[in-house]
Write an enzyme that holds these catalytic residues in place. Structure first.
Site, short mmCIF file in Angstrom:
data_model
loop_
_atom_site.label_atom_id
_atom_site.label_comp_id
_atom_site.label_asym_id
_atom_site.label_seq_id
_atom_site.Cartn_x
_atom_site.Cartn_y
_atom_site.Cartn_z
N CYS A 1 0.85 -1.19 0.00
CA CYS A 1 0.00 0.00 0.00
C CYS A 1 0.88 1.24 0.00
O CYS A 1 2.01 1.20 0.50
CB CYS A 1 -0.86 0.03 1.26
SG CYS A 1 -1.69 -1.52 1.53
N HIS B 1 -4.59 -11.89 7.01
CA HIS B 1 -5.90 -11.95 7.67
C HIS B 1 -6.86 -10.91 7.07
O HIS B 1 -7.86 -10.54 7.68
CB HIS B 1 -5.80 -11.70 9.19
CG HIS B 1 -5.18 -12.86 9.92
ND1 HIS B 1 -4.53 -12.71 11.11
CD2 HIS B 1 -5.12 -14.17 9.63
CE1 HIS B 1 -4.07 -13.88 11.51
NE2 HIS B 1 -4.44 -14.78 10.63
N ASP C 1 4.28 -9.99 8.96
CA ASP C 1 4.87 -9.91 7.62
C ASP C 1 5.78 -8.68 7.52
O ASP C 1 6.93 -8.78 7.11
CB ASP C 1 3.73 -9.83 6.58
CG ASP C 1 4.24 -9.87 5.16
OD1 ASP C 1 5.35 -10.38 4.94
OD2 ASP C 1 3.52 -9.41 4.26
#
Ligand code: ADP
Ligand code: SF4
Length: 689
Positions: free
Chosen positions: A30, A173, A265
């Site tokens: 992002c 998730h 991550d």
């Protein structure tokens, strides 16, 4: 010239029907631009392609209004009207010879649908995964059929927009496809629940649908979190994670594997100090599939990268943050300029930008996010104008960056630093527990300055007004930093707090300078609420002190929720036995105790302590600037330029100081009118409807 040890990193490789020119793969990340700032997004991604990445991905891209991530500006591909904005990116990436990839996403109950007010979906009825007072609905068979249809249609639109690689996403998730896979989320009784094969059915269908729709000309990648990092409470790489890869081994054209959730991550160096920290979880994947594998791990060392590929652990060096800190990392390796790599420090200021729904910024790379808005390039800067010399005072992050960029522009630069060493707050903070990697901010700039013949660097040189006048350099940049206050003034107290002379009071600066607390309990008072007080608590606890942590906030270091560290920090402090007094402000410091007041009831309590560490606000060190301003007012011809930069101008993050130094160097000798135009370049919303 490139070192032949690294030539393996520059071998092309096929991914399904397309070919990547080398092994550098910017995985989806992002950037706070997305559908709101498509021109800025395209320019940011283009710089990566220019810097040598073979594949440049965009970010998670909403495929349908029922996956609306408002207020976060991610990618959007709800219908064909979104194609032109995304095409800006593919065209700009292709221009530099890279492949463009898109991460299609349906975020399930991770999407609040705050703008669209659509129903949110999940495998099972459940709360929305944000603090939103709504629940997501269990998908019935027609919802699943619709989802497959939306995904397929989005893949076709992505192809039309010019993407070469199209992702199916099941990670962090944050994706419905992963939600179906996890038994704790999916308790369905139909063919999409129960056995692993059933829980993986949706993933299989989405990959098959995508291949069928666009697989003739586009590669289909599967991004999969092999381990939830929750031990036996979650999916583990050694068990179901591996079973999923075995089950779907040859189905996608590329495996992009990582760990979940996002905080694991994108772990910071504070909690995952080593490069390649995900390797133990993903190293089985390449043995199970014949398809190429990409994985991340904050890789910045070409030796490690080459060994990962040579040893058959991965085929592509995946990167988000290292590509942000240095978009030209591949090109620097290719041309043998390893020492010039601007290494990521793992601070997650980039991640924080996204979490605050604003355009990306980076501590190491001040041009990140400014490629379109200001036209900045990470490797290029305009040559100098009519002026010849510049004096930069203070060699913290602002002064170092300013001096480096001025030197690149060709000025004769004098950099004066009061203390024995350069680095200012970065050097000091990087001595604290967990922040060692931050020193790279100094190392990178010092290395560059040391290569240049037009730079003179003086340490042990505290300058005052007469010294500056004596030097006779007419262009002065003041980067004298800020010091932590010792009077308690901060967010919760606008007036000094009564403090007994008998108590040992230390500031962050004192501790970083090596001063030790008095024997006995240490009370850390955090009214800054950003990150440093939490670091100090861990640091002093490690040094053997009995620490009490007090803050008016309801959690430790609340700002670090943005860097994905807050839960980890609070956990560490609790595990170390640090006593937490949350929701309390400091009202008085007595000789052997501190008075704390509940921020809700005003009820007070005494906390015995031998030392109080105050982390509240900072005083700008602007005296030299003020003196020079006065002198300039009285003698207008004495100085041609006087700029105040970094923490001396406005205390903030290290990233802000670097940015401020960079901006000042870019703007030097620029017409005021142009400076203003740059600042206000923005993307205006179309009124067409
Ligand atoms: P920033 O984050 O803005 O770069 P820092 O506090 O990290 O600020 O660095 C400021 C640096 O300026 C420190 O290294 C400090 O020693 C130095 N400094 C402060 N005042 C002077 C001065 N009068 N002359 C030279 N160096 C100074
Ligand atoms: Fe790395 Fe920090 Fe830059 Fe993010 S902001 S890319 S973590 S240096």
């Amino acid at each position: 010239m490139a070192d032949s040890n690294y030539s393996i990193l520059f071998e092309p490789l096929k991914i399904g029907p397309v070919t990547a020119r080398n092994r550098f793969f910017q995985v989806p990340h992002c950037n706070g631009m997305g559908h709101l700032r498509p021109q800025a997004d395209a320019a940011t991604r283009a710089i990566k392609a220019e810097g040598g990445w073979a594949v440049v991905c965009n970010q998670e891209t909403e495929i349908h209004p029922s996956s609306d991530l408002t207020p976060f500006p991610e990618g959007r591909l709800w219908d064909e009207r979104d194609i032109p904005a995304l095409r800006l990116m593919t065209e700009s990436v292709h221009k530099h010879g890279a492949l463009a990839a898109i991460e299609l996403a349906h975020n399930g109950n991770h999407a609040g649908n705050l703008s669209t007010r659509s129903t949110s979906f999940a495998p099972t009825d459940m709360a929305i995964d944000l603090l939103v007072p709504k629940q997501a609905r269990a998908m019935d068979k027609s919802d699943i059929r619709n989802l497959r249809q939306w995904h397929r249609a989005a893949a076709l639109r992505a192809k039309e927009a010019g993407f070469d690689i199209i992702y199916v996403y099941a990670g962090h998730h944050m994706a419905l496809a992963q939600h179906f896979l996890l038994p704790k989320i999916n308790d369905r009784m139909d063919e999409y629940g129960g056995s692993l094969e059933n829980r993986a059915r949706l993933i299989r269908e989405l990959i098959e649908d995508t291949k069928e729709a666009v697989g003739d000309s586009c590669a289909v990648a599967f991004r999969f979190a092999v381990d939830e990092m929750e031990g036996i409470d979650g999916m583990q790489a050694a068990e179901e994670g591996r079973a999923v890869v075995e089950m779907l081994a040859e189905l996608p054209d590329l495996w992009d594997v990582n760990v979940s959730d996002w905080s694991n991550d994108s772990a910071t160096t504070r909690f995952a100090p080593n490069e390649g920290y995900q390797t133990p979880y993903i190293d089985f994947v390449r043995q199970v599939t014949s398809k190429p594998v990409v994985a991340v791990g904050r890789f910045t060392s070409p030796d490690l990268m080459a060994s990962m590929v040579k040893n058959g652990i991965i085929d592509f060096i995946g990167s988000a943050r290292p590509s942000i800190a240095d978009p030209f990392l591949p090109e620097k390796i290719r041309t043998g300029r390893i020492d010039e790599i601007r290494e990521c420090i793992g601070c997650n200021i980039c991640v924080a930008s996204d979490n605050m729904a604003m355009p990306i910024r980076c501590t190491q790379n001040p041009t990140m996010g400014e490629e379109w808005r200001r036209g900045w390039h990470p490797e290029k800067i305009a040559p100098k104008g009519a002026e010849n010399d510049a004096l930069v005072i203070g060699a913290g992050p602002a002064g170092l960056e300013c001096a480096m960029q001025l030197a690149k522009r060709g000025y004769e630069v004098t950099l004066a630093e009061a203390s024995d060493e350069t680095g200012g707050r970065v050097r000091l903070e990087s001595q604290l527990l967990g922040l060692g990697a931050w020193k790279r901010v100094v190392d990178h700039r010092l290395y560059d300055l040391n290569q240049r013949a037009n730079v003179q660097l003086f340490t042990q040189s505290p300058l005052a007004l007469p010294d500056v006048l004596e030097l006779g350099i007419g262009n002065v940049f003041i980067a004298t930093g800020a010091k932590w206050r010792r009077d308690g003034v901060g967010r919760s107290a606008r007036q000094p707090i009564p403090i007994s002379d008998a108590m040992t009071i230390l500031t962050t600066d004192d501790i970083m300078a090596g001063k030790n607390p008095t024997d006995g309990p240490v009370l850390i008072y955090d009214d800054d609420q950003i990150y440093l007080a939490g670091v100090l608590a861990e640091h002093l606890s490690e040094a053997g002190y009995n620490v009490v942590f007090t803050t008016p906030a309801s959690m430790v270091s609340p700002w670090t929720e943005n860097t994905l560290e807050q839960a980890k920090i609070q956990k560490v402090l609790l595990e170390r036995g640090v006593a937490l007094r949350l929701g309390h402000k400091l009202t008085q410091v007595c000789s052997e105790s501190a008075e704390l007041s509940c921020i809700y009831t005003g009820q007070t309590q005494r906390q015995a302590c031998a030392t109080v560490v105050l982390v509240t606000e900072r005083h700008r060190q602007s005296r030299l600037y003020d003196d020079l301003r006065r002198h300039q007012a009285a003698h207008p011809d004495s100085l041609r330029n006087l700029s105040l930069i970094g923490d001396a101008a406005a205390p903030g993050l290290i990233a802000d100081a670097v940015y401020s130094g960079h901006l000042a160097a870019r703007d030097f000798e620029k017409e005021a009118k142009l400076i203003e135009e740059d600042l206000f370049r923005r993307e205006i919303i179309s009124l067409k409807g």
